[in-house]
Design an enzyme around this catalytic site. Sequence first.
Site, PDB file in Angstrom:
ATOM      1  N   LEU A 165     -35.897  -9.058 -10.949  1.00 38.78           N
ATOM      2  CA  LEU A 165     -36.158 -10.622 -11.228  1.00 38.78           C
ATOM      3  C   LEU A 165     -37.209 -11.284 -10.271  1.00 38.78           C
ATOM      4  O   LEU A 165     -37.653 -10.606  -9.395  1.00 38.78           O
ATOM      5  CB  LEU A 165     -34.691 -11.225 -10.599  1.00 38.78           C
ATOM      6  CG  LEU A 165     -33.526 -10.736 -11.318  1.00 38.78           C
ATOM      7  CD1 LEU A 165     -32.152 -11.183 -10.301  1.00 38.78           C
ATOM      8  CD2 LEU A 165     -33.252 -11.333 -12.557  1.00 38.78           C
ATOM      9  N   CYS A 206     -25.608  -6.149  38.979  1.00 41.34           N
ATOM     10  CA  CYS A 206     -26.301  -6.876  40.190  1.00 41.34           C
ATOM     11  C   CYS A 206     -24.868  -6.680  41.176  1.00 41.34           C
ATOM     12  O   CYS A 206     -23.828  -7.040  40.972  1.00 41.34           O
ATOM     13  CB  CYS A 206     -26.733  -8.169  40.102  1.00 41.34           C
ATOM     14  SG  CYS A 206     -26.953  -9.082  41.830  1.00 41.34           S
ATOM     15  N   ASP A 260     -26.657  -7.893  -1.432  1.00 35.37           N
ATOM     16  CA  ASP A 260     -27.545  -7.245  -0.656  1.00 35.37           C
ATOM     17  C   ASP A 260     -27.159  -5.587  -0.814  1.00 35.37           C
ATOM     18  O   ASP A 260     -26.474  -5.044   0.302  1.00 35.37           O
ATOM     19  CB  ASP A 260     -27.785  -7.535   0.568  1.00 35.37           C
ATOM     20  CG  ASP A 260     -29.184  -7.331   1.084  1.00 35.37           C
ATOM     21  OD1 ASP A 260     -29.999  -6.749   0.255  1.00 35.37           O
ATOM     22  OD2 ASP A 260     -29.612  -7.494   2.218  1.00 35.37           O
ATOM     23  N   CYS A 292     -25.853 -14.045  44.763  1.00 40.39           N
ATOM     24  CA  CYS A 292     -26.821 -14.090  43.375  1.00 40.39           C
ATOM     25  C   CYS A 292     -26.579 -15.354  42.818  1.00 40.39           C
ATOM     26  O   CYS A 292     -25.312 -15.850  42.413  1.00 40.39           O
ATOM     27  CB  CYS A 292     -26.449 -13.071  42.705  1.00 40.39           C
ATOM     28  SG  CYS A 292     -27.596 -12.921  41.134  1.00 40.39           S
ATOM     29  N   LYS A 299     -28.875 -17.635 -14.256  1.00 41.10           N
ATOM     30  CA  LYS A 299     -29.246 -16.904 -15.670  1.00 41.10           C
ATOM     31  C   LYS A 299     -28.956 -17.970 -16.716  1.00 41.10           C
ATOM     32  O   LYS A 299     -27.632 -18.511 -16.561  1.00 41.10           O
ATOM     33  CB  LYS A 299     -28.401 -15.824 -15.744  1.00 41.10           C
ATOM     34  CG  LYS A 299     -28.677 -14.674 -14.792  1.00 41.10           C
ATOM     35  CD  LYS A 299     -27.686 -13.449 -15.209  1.00 41.10           C
ATOM     36  CE  LYS A 299     -28.152 -12.298 -14.114  1.00 41.10           C
ATOM     37  NZ  LYS A 299     -26.944 -11.365 -13.924  1.00 41.10           N
ATOM     38  N   CYS A 330     -31.616 -11.975  42.335  1.00 44.74           N
ATOM     39  CA  CYS A 330     -31.275 -12.068  44.164  1.00 44.74           C
ATOM     40  C   CYS A 330     -31.788 -10.980  44.821  1.00 44.74           C
ATOM     41  O   CYS A 330     -31.636 -11.032  46.326  1.00 44.74           O
ATOM     42  CB  CYS A 330     -29.833 -12.230  44.191  1.00 44.74           C
ATOM     43  SG  CYS A 330     -28.859 -10.975  44.111  1.00 44.74           S
ATOM     44  N   ASP A 355       0.921  -1.092  -0.127  1.00 44.11           N
ATOM     45  CA  ASP A 355       0.126  -0.059   0.012  1.00 44.11           C
ATOM     46  C   ASP A 355       1.017   1.331   0.138  1.00 44.11           C
ATOM     47  O   ASP A 355       0.610   2.368  -0.653  1.00 44.11           O
ATOM     48  CB  ASP A 355      -1.014  -0.013   1.234  1.00 44.11           C
ATOM     49  CG  ASP A 355      -2.011  -0.907   1.090  1.00 44.11           C
ATOM     50  OD1 ASP A 355      -1.982  -1.719   0.132  1.00 44.11           O
ATOM     51  OD2 ASP A 355      -2.705  -1.308   2.227  1.00 44.11           O
ATOM     52  N   GLU A 407     -23.968  -4.211  -8.711  1.00 45.87           N
ATOM     53  CA  GLU A 407     -24.597  -3.903  -7.423  1.00 45.87           C
ATOM     54  C   GLU A 407     -23.239  -3.182  -6.717  1.00 45.87           C
ATOM     55  O   GLU A 407     -22.208  -3.702  -6.662  1.00 45.87           O
ATOM     56  CB  GLU A 407     -24.893  -5.110  -6.719  1.00 45.87           C
ATOM     57  CG  GLU A 407     -25.630  -4.980  -5.525  1.00 45.87           C
ATOM     58  CD  GLU A 407     -27.336  -5.334  -6.186  1.00 45.87           C
ATOM     59  OE1 GLU A 407     -27.535  -5.380  -7.087  1.00 45.87           O
ATOM     60  OE2 GLU A 407     -28.158  -5.316  -5.080  1.00 45.87           O
ATOM     61  N   LYS A 437     -25.990 -12.931  -5.104  1.00 45.15           N
ATOM     62  CA  LYS A 437     -26.935 -11.753  -5.186  1.00 45.15           C
ATOM     63  C   LYS A 437     -26.748 -10.902  -3.900  1.00 45.15           C
ATOM     64  O   LYS A 437     -27.191 -11.174  -2.829  1.00 45.15           O
ATOM     65  CB  LYS A 437     -28.382 -12.177  -5.083  1.00 45.15           C
ATOM     66  CG  LYS A 437     -29.432 -10.979  -5.346  1.00 45.15           C
ATOM     67  CD  LYS A 437     -30.851 -11.329  -5.410  1.00 45.15           C
ATOM     68  CE  LYS A 437     -31.735 -10.135  -6.266  1.00 45.15           C
ATOM     69  NZ  LYS A 437     -31.776  -9.124  -5.236  1.00 45.15           N
ATOM     70  N   LYS A 477     -33.843 -17.033  -3.244  1.00 40.51           N
ATOM     71  CA  LYS A 477     -33.371 -16.304  -2.236  1.00 40.51           C
ATOM     72  C   LYS A 477     -33.115 -17.251  -0.925  1.00 40.51           C
ATOM     73  O   LYS A 477     -33.614 -18.332  -0.656  1.00 40.51           O
ATOM     74  CB  LYS A 477     -34.740 -15.477  -1.675  1.00 40.51           C
ATOM     75  CG  LYS A 477     -35.164 -14.418  -2.801  1.00 40.51           C
ATOM     76  CD  LYS A 477     -34.215 -13.290  -2.848  1.00 40.51           C
ATOM     77  CE  LYS A 477     -34.231 -12.353  -2.147  1.00 40.51           C
ATOM     78  NZ  LYS A 477     -35.142 -11.247  -2.223  1.00 40.51           N
ATOM     79  N   CYS A 488     -31.950  -6.645  41.513  1.00 45.50           N
ATOM     80  CA  CYS A 488     -31.640  -7.687  40.828  1.00 45.50           C
ATOM     81  C   CYS A 488     -32.675  -8.521  40.872  1.00 45.50           C
ATOM     82  O   CYS A 488     -33.209  -9.122  41.768  1.00 45.50           O
ATOM     83  CB  CYS A 488     -30.385  -8.440  41.154  1.00 45.50           C
ATOM     84  SG  CYS A 488     -30.149  -9.972  40.535  1.00 45.50           S
ATOM     85  N   GLU A 528     -24.775 -16.694  -9.833  1.00 47.36           N
ATOM     86  CA  GLU A 528     -24.156 -15.788  -9.064  1.00 47.36           C
ATOM     87  C   GLU A 528     -24.521 -15.460  -7.873  1.00 47.36           C
ATOM     88  O   GLU A 528     -25.636 -15.436  -7.464  1.00 47.36           O
ATOM     89  CB  GLU A 528     -24.265 -14.386 -10.188  1.00 47.36           C
ATOM     90  CG  GLU A 528     -24.263 -14.831 -11.568  1.00 47.36           C
ATOM     91  CD  GLU A 528     -24.260 -13.578 -12.698  1.00 47.36           C
ATOM     92  OE1 GLU A 528     -24.155 -12.574 -11.772  1.00 47.36           O
ATOM     93  OE2 GLU A 528     -24.624 -13.610 -13.550  1.00 47.36           O
ATOM     94  N   TYR A 549     -19.490  -4.500  -7.704  1.00 48.02           N
ATOM     95  CA  TYR A 549     -19.261  -5.766  -8.513  1.00 48.02           C
ATOM     96  C   TYR A 549     -20.369  -5.636  -9.723  1.00 48.02           C
ATOM     97  O   TYR A 549     -21.466  -5.196  -9.534  1.00 48.02           O
ATOM     98  CB  TYR A 549     -19.652  -7.170  -7.876  1.00 48.02           C
ATOM     99  CG  TYR A 549     -18.550  -7.684  -7.230  1.00 48.02           C
ATOM    100  CD1 TYR A 549     -17.392  -8.096  -7.579  1.00 48.02           C
ATOM    101  CD2 TYR A 549     -18.617  -8.133  -5.872  1.00 48.02           C
ATOM    102  CE1 TYR A 549     -16.188  -8.770  -7.018  1.00 48.02           C
ATOM    103  CE2 TYR A 549     -17.497  -8.850  -5.064  1.00 48.02           C
ATOM    104  CZ  TYR A 549     -16.570  -9.068  -5.644  1.00 48.02           C
ATOM    105  OH  TYR A 549     -15.503  -9.559  -4.716  1.00 48.02           O
TER     106      TYR A 549
END
Length: 674
Positions: A82, A425, A116, A431, A289, A410, A32, A172, A114, A313, A407, A112, A222
Amino acid sequence: MKDASKRIQQLRDEINHHNYLYYVQDEPEIPDAEYDRCLRELQALESKYPELITPDSPTQRVGAEPVKAFGQIRHKLPMLSLDNAFSDEEVSDFDRRVRERLQVDTVEYVAEPKLDGLAVSIRYENGQLVQAATRGDGVTGEDVTHNVRTIASVPLSLRGHDYPPVLEIRGEVYMPKAGFQQMNERAKAKGEKEFVNPRNAAAGSLRQLDPRVSAERPLAMYCYGVGQVEGLALPDKHSDVLSSLRQWGLRVSPEITTVQGVTGLLKYYRILGDKRDSLPYEIDGVVYKVNRLDQRDQLGFVARAPRWAIAHKFPAQEELTQLLDIEVQVGRTGAITPVARLEPVFVGGVTVSNATLHNEDEVKRKDVRIGDTVIVRRAGDVIPEVAAVVLSKRPKNAKPFVMPTQCPVCGSDVIKIEGEAVARCTGGLFCAAQRKQAIKHFASRKAMDIDGLGDKLVEQLSDEGLIHDVADLYTLKQDQVTGLERMGEKSAANLIEALEKSKHTSLPRFLFALGIREVGEATAQSLANYFATLEAIETASLEQLQDVPDVGPVVAAHILAFFQQPHNIEVVEKLIQAGINWPVIEHVAETEQPLAGQVIVLTGSLSTMSRDEAKQELQALGAKVTGSVSKKTDLVIAGTEAGSKLAKAQQLDIEILDEAQFIKMLKVHDKSPG
Ligand code: I6G
């Protein structure tokens, strides 16, 4: 100038090439830092010769000015939607319909993921990015060119020369899970509202009027297909079109593959389903597809959806439901967690009727009220949570949550120390919710050091109902223990003996064993040094506690709250009754302690005692023992093989004692071992 122009072009080519290797091939070649160096050199040259700046330069991702409103863009070819399939049968039906229309026995498909995210269309003219639009209603979308240009994985110009003069790609835009999490953590730290999920975060980021804001958001993209293409014929299979897109520098998912027939489709669905949680982005299903484009033409469309594709889905990871109540749960360490009781809802593949609300601050921040309609989220194996409230559906009588002051397990007081998110607590010793944890800690080596009483045995003794609190340990009889898993006569006798032995302890160990929050070994030692007796600590005020070196307001509040609980006092008394004892500490005022106020560092190994023992000896003399050498250090005790801490002490000219000198010092103060 000619040289500068040449160098600028060289740098741009180099940067674009490395972008391609990084984003498309997923095989970066340079670190980088080297990439950043190229970019900085380009920026420097362009600011010296602004007339050489072009819009496709890698430095020109963020346009100068925010837009006033989003323009509208009519898609040259509509962006289709779709059809969905929710079961294997529906996928089989889809395949059967395709085969019947094509009159073939089997069909080759491309499968492929899908993602979100948000569908976009990006237009390249003569290889240059000229326009980007959201899907909108499929016919008209919003102009988001200024923001899409800021997405590093979207090339501003295409690679090579053999691309069509007009190329519209569809894909997407999404936010990777890691970026989403970081962004929300930052928002949370600033007390700002968090995004409900990566999809909303991507949508919100793309719909910014100011591209500088979008540029800060970790968006990625993508490509999954093409829209309008002019001037060059594309290959006649979808899989080959995707390969071409890759060659032109566009990012295409490596998960895409060709499969044969419905068996291939369903196998892909299972494989990707298993991978779903480990993918760095969220997917809500897979898309199938038909691969051959001539077969696609034959199949055509119904309404707005192609007959040649379908989305299969996965079970939804978010659903709406009603929040019936908010109850609290007490954890093993006393943490009180609000839990939402929900109208059962099927989400993430299971029926969910409880979801965590994390803590009181979260409930406030999300403004969750009893009676609300909420979005419940369950991703992978993660505990279901209330992601957000649908405010528009809030009933008038929605009830805010109030953290109980007692609590529920107890009855001890619940306290929330300022600055801490979690309420707790205070009945740590009593307790039932904290019982096992408290006993394990009590028995541990640095506490009461009960040999042979490990975690497994504590579990068994508690589960069998033989002990309810730490004091019950001292009522155990050998025959009660014999016969528990892996406990013969001998082990049982050893345990009873170890319990007897543990009764002779020291006040600091006993204090530490009580498991008071924030009271570690060093604090326990300081408390014992300062107050000398248990009674004095039990009855100390908040102010008195804060007079102890190292005890601040938070620690003092925990100690006070602990000894204010009658149940805790009962258990402490039972322990003393059982015969726990320690040598009387001669009360020494802090200022009279020989090493009071001294900051000492131990380093290297000592031959006559462990570091822990040395630390305790020093603390008993009033010293503060710390882990690192700084200007505040008064003394360094260096055993053999002392390393960087010794060097630092020499460098800072801090007094150093070797082991012999240290032992001599303890002798002077009559604290030598043995
Ligand atoms: O909305 C979509 C997501 C993913 C798609 C899509 C896709 O392929 C991976 N493909 C098409 C053809 C359409 N929508 C219309």
